[in-house]
Design an enzyme around this catalytic site. Structure first.
Site, PDB file in Angstrom:
ATOM      1  N   SER A  80      38.025  33.702  41.784  1.00 14.25           N
ATOM      2  CA  SER A  80      37.123  34.038  42.956  1.00 14.25           C
ATOM      3  C   SER A  80      37.942  33.404  44.220  1.00 14.25           C
ATOM      4  CB  SER A  80      35.829  33.553  43.064  1.00 14.25           C
ATOM      5  OG  SER A  80      35.738  32.378  42.721  1.00 14.25           O
ATOM      6  N   LYS A  81      37.327  33.680  45.316  1.00 11.53           N
ATOM      7  CA  LYS A  81      37.812  32.988  46.624  1.00 11.53           C
ATOM      8  C   LYS A  81      37.659  31.408  46.350  1.00 11.53           C
ATOM      9  CE  LYS A  81      38.157  33.638  51.591  1.00 11.53           C
ATOM     10  NZ  LYS A  81      39.507  33.420  51.548  1.00 11.53           N
ATOM     11  N   ARG A  82      36.682  30.907  45.779  1.00 17.57           N
ATOM     12  CA  ARG A  82      36.576  29.675  45.509  1.00 17.57           C
ATOM     13  C   ARG A  82      37.730  28.933  44.666  1.00 17.57           C
ATOM     14  NH1 ARG A  82      31.272  27.723  43.071  1.00 17.57           N
ATOM     15  NH2 ARG A  82      31.956  25.394  43.149  1.00 17.57           N
ATOM     16  N   PHE A  83      37.998  29.635  43.541  1.00 25.12           N
ATOM     17  CA  PHE A  83      38.802  29.147  42.692  1.00 25.12           C
ATOM     18  C   PHE A  83      40.259  29.886  42.745  1.00 25.12           C
ATOM     19  CE2 PHE A  83      34.798  27.836  40.791  1.00 25.12           C
ATOM     20  CZ  PHE A  83      34.702  26.546  41.174  1.00 25.12           C
ATOM     21  N   ALA A 129      41.629  32.138  44.381  1.00 28.04           N
ATOM     22  CA  ALA A 129      42.041  33.424  44.809  1.00 28.04           C
ATOM     23  C   ALA A 129      42.436  33.397  46.226  1.00 28.04           C
ATOM     24  CB  ALA A 129      41.015  34.332  44.506  1.00 28.04           C
TER      25      ALA A 129
END
Ligand code: GLU
Length: 491
Positions: free
Chosen positions: A250-253, A255
């Site tokens: 995800s954007k957090r991890f 991406a």
């Protein structure tokens, strides 16, 4: 001849997850010899954007992943943009129809939905029931009269289909469980399944190395390759990259776009090194590789079958190791470029004393993972500093240390390599304290932090007057906090 391709859909920016596929293709071809093809799968008109296509070119080039054939360097199998190949897909679909390998399907969305629900209600798996496979002429005429726009469906063959995958081995599928599927939509557009196979077939792709999320599509693709008379490529489905809890990136991890990591000043080959480790290992304990070494060592046989977990701390470690491997002059050049480009330091300020900046930047070489971290590091040299803690400044000894140091500095002409040791010796003599008890208050008063680069280097670069100012600031902060009876706080 080995021919591989990276086939991104330009519906967003490249991130670690999808660029890793490009990297594995590239390393494979560099290791074995052959050609790397870049194909842009821009069939989704609404979501595909020119801006994303340009960014794909830029990001790949920045990473060092170059292609032998692609939209901007036409080869003999072009065009390499799917949007320019529509007519080709239609002609292949027509050929399949003539050969009895595909047919018009008149089912409407509503009808399909109803039948799907019925299948579910009976506990069956949902798939097209091949309703239009053998329509009578009357039925076809009736549908035509009703004005239904047909799609074209591919006839899945009966029996077993074997997918040969370099990473997963041979996997058998029961083709009859898959159901006939659409290759041309009612609006005349080819679906992904047809487009990807026609392109891979016509571009003579020998190895399809792609994300595992496409594995379930592969029996369909094998059937299309065979029906079209194309050589079936060898497949290698690489496990996906997941976030730390096993969730999709995800954007957090991870991406975060490659463009963003690039802006942050990660070295491109450090990112390649880290991405290679997401799923591949050299078979030794060694984990840091130059781009050349990766190309020599990479092998699909050493790609793991389980999902790779994105770990930002590890990525930073790899980033830092590559910074450490830079020569001092390359490091200085790149870090200066970054601080000016990102306006971490104003150009005019920088121009007054570039040599000083050079020395300052060098003391952080041991500590950073990407050049953007210099922003925080350079705060050590700003006028007012922030204290992570003031606890070690509170005792009587600490106060004595600071006041004596201030006195000694005032009597010292300037601070340099030679007289720093003299100052320290004199201080030790006066306060009769040594080791951590001496150095911790000193470090905190002068830098605000408990840890960091060697104090001597810092103090020399700060200079006598700045050191005096910092001692004053530290004393002031401690006095204020003690008056209020506060605990630790930043200023
Ligand atoms: N365009 C597809 C994607 O971005 C790639 C398809 C493939 O590699 O076969 O997922």
């Amino acid at each position: 001849m080995i021919r591989v391709r990276f086939a991104p859909s330009p519906t967003g920016f490249l991130h670690i997850g999808n660029v890793r596929t490009a990297l594995f293709n590239y390393l494979f071809v560099k290791n074995n010899g052959g050609k790397f093809i870049l194909r842009i799968e821009d069939t989704d008109k609404e979501r595909s954007k020119k801006e994303y296509i340009n960014q794909i070119y830029d990001d790949l080039k920045w990473l060092g992943i170059t292609w032998d054939e692609g939209p901007d360097s036409e080869g003999e199998y072009g065009p390499y943009l799917q949007s320019e190949r529509f007519a080709l897909y239609i002609s292949i679909a027509r050929k399949l129809m003539t050969e009895g390998k595909a047919y018009y399907c008149y089912c409407t969305e509503e009808e399909l939905e109803l039948r799907r629900k019925a299948q579910l209600a009976e506990g069956q798996s949902t798939r097209y029931d091949n309703y239009c496979r053998n329509l009578t002429l009357e039925k076809i005429q009736q549908f035509e009269r009703e004005g239904r726009q047909p799609s074209i469906r591919f006839k899945m063959p009966d029996g077993q289909l074997t997918v040969k995958d370099i990473i997963r081995g041979d996997v058998e599928f029961d083709a009859s469980l898959i159901g006939d599927f659409i290759i041309i939509r009612p609006d005349g557009k080819a679906t992904f399944h047809l487009a990807v196979c026609v392109d891979d077939g016509m571009m003579k792709i020998s190895h399809v190395i792609r994300g595992e999320d496409h594995f379930s599509n592969t029996p369909r693709h094998v059937a299309i390759f065979e029906a079209c008379g194309f050589q079936v490529p060898q497949f290698a489905h690489i496990p996906l990259t997941m976030g730390p809890g096993g969730e999709p990136l995800s954007k957090r991890f991870g991406a975060m776009s490659i463009t963003e990591y690039r802006r942050m000043g990660y070295l491109p080959y450090a990112l390649c090194n880290y991405m290679a480790l997401l799923g591949w290992s050299s078979g030794t304990d060694e984990e840091i590789f130059s781009f050349d070494e990766l190309q020599k060592k990479f092998s699909l046989k050493r790609v793991s079958r389980s999902a790779a977990i994105f770990d930002r701390t590890k990525m930073d470690w790899v980033g830092g190791e590559h910074i450490r491997r830079l020569s001092d002059s390359d490091y200085v050049k790149l870090s200066m470029q970054h601080i000016l480009q990102e306006k971490i330091v104003d150009k005019a300020v920088f121009t007054i004393r570039p040599e000083w900046y050079e020395k300052v930047l060098l003391i952080f070489k041991e500590y950073i993972h990407c050049f953007d971290e210099l922003k925080e590091r350079l705060q050590l040299f700003s006028d007012e500093i922030e204290f992570d803690t003031i606890e070690p400044l509170k005792g009587e000894n600490a106060k004595l240390i600071l006041s004596e140091l201030a006195k000694i500095l005032k009597q010292t002409e300037k601070l340099d390599e030679d007289n720093f040791d003299k100052v320290l010796k004199e201080l030790k003599k006066r306060v009769k304290v040594k080791g951590k008890e001496l150095f911790l208050p000193l470090r905190i008063a002068l830098t605000g932090k408990e840890h960091g680069p060697e104090l001597k280097q810092l103090v020399i670069l700060l200079g006598k007057n700045n050191c005096l100012k910092r001692i004053e600031q530290a004393v002031r902060v401690v006095d204020t906090k003690e008056d209020k009876g506060d605990g630790t706080q930043t200023v």
